[in-house]
Design a protein around this motif. Structure first.
Motif, PDB file in Angstrom:
ATOM      1  N   LYS A 188       0.837  -1.198   0.000  1.00 44.97           N
ATOM      2  CA  LYS A 188       0.000   0.000   0.000  1.00 44.97           C
ATOM      3  C   LYS A 188       0.878   1.256   0.000  1.00 44.97           C
ATOM      4  O   LYS A 188       0.606   2.227  -0.704  1.00 44.97           O
ATOM      5  N   GLU A 189       1.942   1.168   0.781  1.00 43.62           N
ATOM      6  CA  GLU A 189       2.916   2.260   0.849  1.00 43.62           C
ATOM      7  C   GLU A 189       3.562   2.463  -0.547  1.00 43.62           C
ATOM      8  O   GLU A 189       3.690   3.588  -1.019  1.00 43.62           O
ATOM      9  N   GLY A 190       3.931   1.361  -1.194  1.00 42.43           N
ATOM     10  CA  GLY A 190       4.502   1.432  -2.538  1.00 42.43           C
ATOM     11  C   GLY A 190       3.527   2.062  -3.517  1.00 42.43           C
ATOM     12  O   GLY A 190       3.882   2.940  -4.311  1.00 42.43           O
ATOM     13  N   ARG A 191       2.294   1.625  -3.440  1.00 39.74           N
ATOM     14  CA  ARG A 191       1.234   2.152  -4.321  1.00 39.74           C
ATOM     15  C   ARG A 191       1.056   3.653  -4.093  1.00 39.74           C
ATOM     16  O   ARG A 191       0.890   4.428  -5.032  1.00 39.74           O
ATOM     17  N   ARG A 192       1.113   4.054  -2.806  1.00 39.52           N
ATOM     18  CA  ARG A 192       0.933   5.478  -2.477  1.00 39.52           C
ATOM     19  C   ARG A 192       2.053   6.316  -3.116  1.00 39.52           C
ATOM     20  O   ARG A 192       1.803   7.338  -3.734  1.00 39.52           O
ATOM     21  N   LEU A 193       3.284   5.834  -2.980  1.00 46.30           N
ATOM     22  CA  LEU A 193       4.416   6.553  -3.565  1.00 46.30           C
ATOM     23  C   LEU A 193       4.270   6.642  -5.086  1.00 46.30           C
ATOM     24  O   LEU A 193       4.521   7.677  -5.690  1.00 46.30           O
ATOM     25  N   GLU A 203       6.156   8.764  -7.946  1.00 47.78           N
ATOM     26  CA  GLU A 203       7.459   8.065  -7.928  1.00 47.78           C
ATOM     27  C   GLU A 203       7.506   7.005  -9.032  1.00 47.78           C
ATOM     28  O   GLU A 203       6.625   6.158  -9.118  1.00 47.78           O
ATOM     29  N   ARG A 204       8.542   7.055  -9.893  1.00 46.34           N
ATOM     30  CA  ARG A 204       8.663   6.081 -10.975  1.00 46.34           C
ATOM     31  C   ARG A 204       9.985   5.318 -10.919  1.00 46.34           C
ATOM     32  O   ARG A 204      10.254   4.476 -11.767  1.00 46.34           O
ATOM     33  N   ASP A 205      10.818   5.650  -9.928  1.00 44.52           N
ATOM     34  CA  ASP A 205      12.119   4.997  -9.779  1.00 44.52           C
ATOM     35  C   ASP A 205      11.919   3.665  -9.037  1.00 44.52           C
ATOM     36  O   ASP A 205      11.543   3.643  -7.865  1.00 44.52           O
ATOM     37  N   ALA A 206      12.166   2.558  -9.746  1.00 41.14           N
ATOM     38  CA  ALA A 206      11.882   1.236  -9.182  1.00 41.14           C
ATOM     39  C   ALA A 206      12.684   0.984  -7.899  1.00 41.14           C
ATOM     40  O   ALA A 206      12.167   0.428  -6.928  1.00 41.14           O
ATOM     41  N   LYS A 207      13.948   1.395  -7.899  1.00 38.35           N
ATOM     42  CA  LYS A 207      14.818   1.171  -6.723  1.00 38.35           C
ATOM     43  C   LYS A 207      14.254   1.876  -5.498  1.00 38.35           C
ATOM     44  O   LYS A 207      14.291   1.333  -4.390  1.00 38.35           O
ATOM     45  N   LYS A 208      13.729   3.108  -5.699  1.00 38.97           N
ATOM     46  CA  LYS A 208      13.183   3.864  -4.565  1.00 38.97           C
ATOM     47  C   LYS A 208      11.940   3.172  -3.998  1.00 38.97           C
ATOM     48  O   LYS A 208      11.768   3.082  -2.787  1.00 38.97           O
ATOM     49  N   VAL A 239       1.003  -6.053  -6.278  1.00 38.54           N
ATOM     50  CA  VAL A 239       0.095  -5.041  -6.802  1.00 38.54           C
ATOM     51  C   VAL A 239       0.559  -4.688  -8.215  1.00 38.54           C
ATOM     52  O   VAL A 239       1.756  -4.692  -8.503  1.00 38.54           O
ATOM     53  N   LEU A 240      -0.399  -4.468  -9.104  1.00 38.94           N
ATOM     54  CA  LEU A 240      -0.099  -4.050 -10.488  1.00 38.94           C
ATOM     55  C   LEU A 240      -0.261  -2.542 -10.581  1.00 38.94           C
ATOM     56  O   LEU A 240      -1.272  -2.010 -10.121  1.00 38.94           O
ATOM     57  N   VAL A 241       0.766  -1.857 -11.124  1.00 37.94           N
ATOM     58  CA  VAL A 241       0.612  -0.405 -11.295  1.00 37.94           C
ATOM     59  C   VAL A 241       0.832  -0.053 -12.767  1.00 37.94           C
ATOM     60  O   VAL A 241       1.440  -0.818 -13.512  1.00 37.94           O
TER      61      VAL A 241
END
Ligand code: AMP
Length: 279
Positions: free
Chosen positions: A207-212, A217-222, A277-279
């Motif tokens: 959920k945190e990843g999805r929020r970013l 945010e588009r940087d996969a490493k971040k 999750v799929l984005v």
């Protein structure tokens, strides 16, 4: 609803349906059914005249030291759930029915299976592709239903059906979650009450990843680091992987551009859980 244990009984039943011109949907499962499985059965019942649910804990997809022997089983409850959902047939074979003593042919995929779950479970997808191929030949469905919960499996099956011209439509279905966000899984029954609470870290970190991502945010490493840190904040959790991959190739990406899968596998105590999750 009928429950049968042999390949011949399935074939006879499907032949009878075909003579009547009826369409057939297949929902492959390992049993101990829950709302996630039910959502697949519901979808199949709504899109096909007849639905076959297979209940088979496939020994070939379990590695040494995995939970083949302890995997939960409850055929009576599974039958009640299938009947209520409107399934027409349960195929519940013994391993000896599926694999004769001299069994020696496998379906092995060279792409898609090496990363994510394939790293810790090197023989898993060979077992999955082989058993699903057999089920497709036995049931010959028009459509087959798989959950997005096992995202890599869904991608692998789609690819296999295309490679080997099965002529079966693969329908992917959304992840069904508990009210608090934990993805439903037969393996959740392994969790102690304390571990059950800790397991929330999977959906919360995604959920945190999805929020970013939603904030731009588009940087996969971040994204990967943010999710990793969140999971590490839970003392009972041990990361197997946190990956950001292209949804078509399952190869890691640096920048998120097209459809991207954020997938995680985390041990909570001894139990290995997955979510995505799929984005
Ligand atoms: P399994 O019995 O774990 O092999 O799962 C059988 C099928 O149900 C697979 O296609 C899974 O992806 C799907 N499935 C399992 N859990 C869920 C869930 N929580 N939501 C949606 N589909 C699920």
């Amino acid at each position: 609803m009928k429950i049968v244990n042999t390949i011949n009984e399935v074939r006879e039943q499907v032949r009878a349906w075909r003579r009547e011109g009826l369409s057939v949907g297949l929902v492959p499962t390992m049993g101990y059914l829950h709302e996630g499985h039910k959502s697949l059965i519901d979808r199949s019942v709504s899109e096909n005249d007849r639905t076959v649910v297979s209940v088979f804990v496939n020994p070939m997809q379990f590695g040494p030291g995995e939970d083949l022997e302890t995997y939960p089983r409850d055929m009576e409850r599974d039958a009640a759930l299938c009947e209520e959902a409107g399934a027409s047939l349960i195929f519940h074979p013994e391993p000896s029915e599926m694999y004769e003593k001299d069994f020696s042919s496998y379906v092995d995929m060279e792409t898609l299976t090496g990363g994510l779950c394939g790293k810790t479970r090197p023989i898993h997808f060979r077992g999955v592709c082989t058993v699903v191929s057999k089920l497709f030949h036995i049931v010959t469905p028009d459509r087959a239903y798989f959950g997005q919960k096992d995202a890599q499996q869904l991608a692998v099956i789609r690819h296999m059906v295309n490679d080997l011209n099965f002529g079966i439509q693969i329908v992917g279905c959304p992840i069904v979650r508990e009210e608090d966000g934990l993805a439903k899984s037969s393996r959740n029954t392994y969790l102690s009450p304390e571990e059950r609470k800790a397991a929330l870290i999977l959906s919360q970190s995604l959920k945190e990843g999805r929020r970013l991502f939603d904030e731009g945010e588009r940087d996969a490493k971040k994204l990967q680091s943010a999710i990793t840190e969140k999971i590490q904040s839970e003392p009972l959790a041990k990361i197997d992987y946190v990956e950001v991959v292209d949804w078509n190739t399952l190869e890691p990406v640096e920048k998120i551009e097209g459809e991207t899968l954020i997938a995680i596998a985390v041990y909570i105590g001894k139990t290995r859980l997955i979510d995505n999750v799929l984005v």
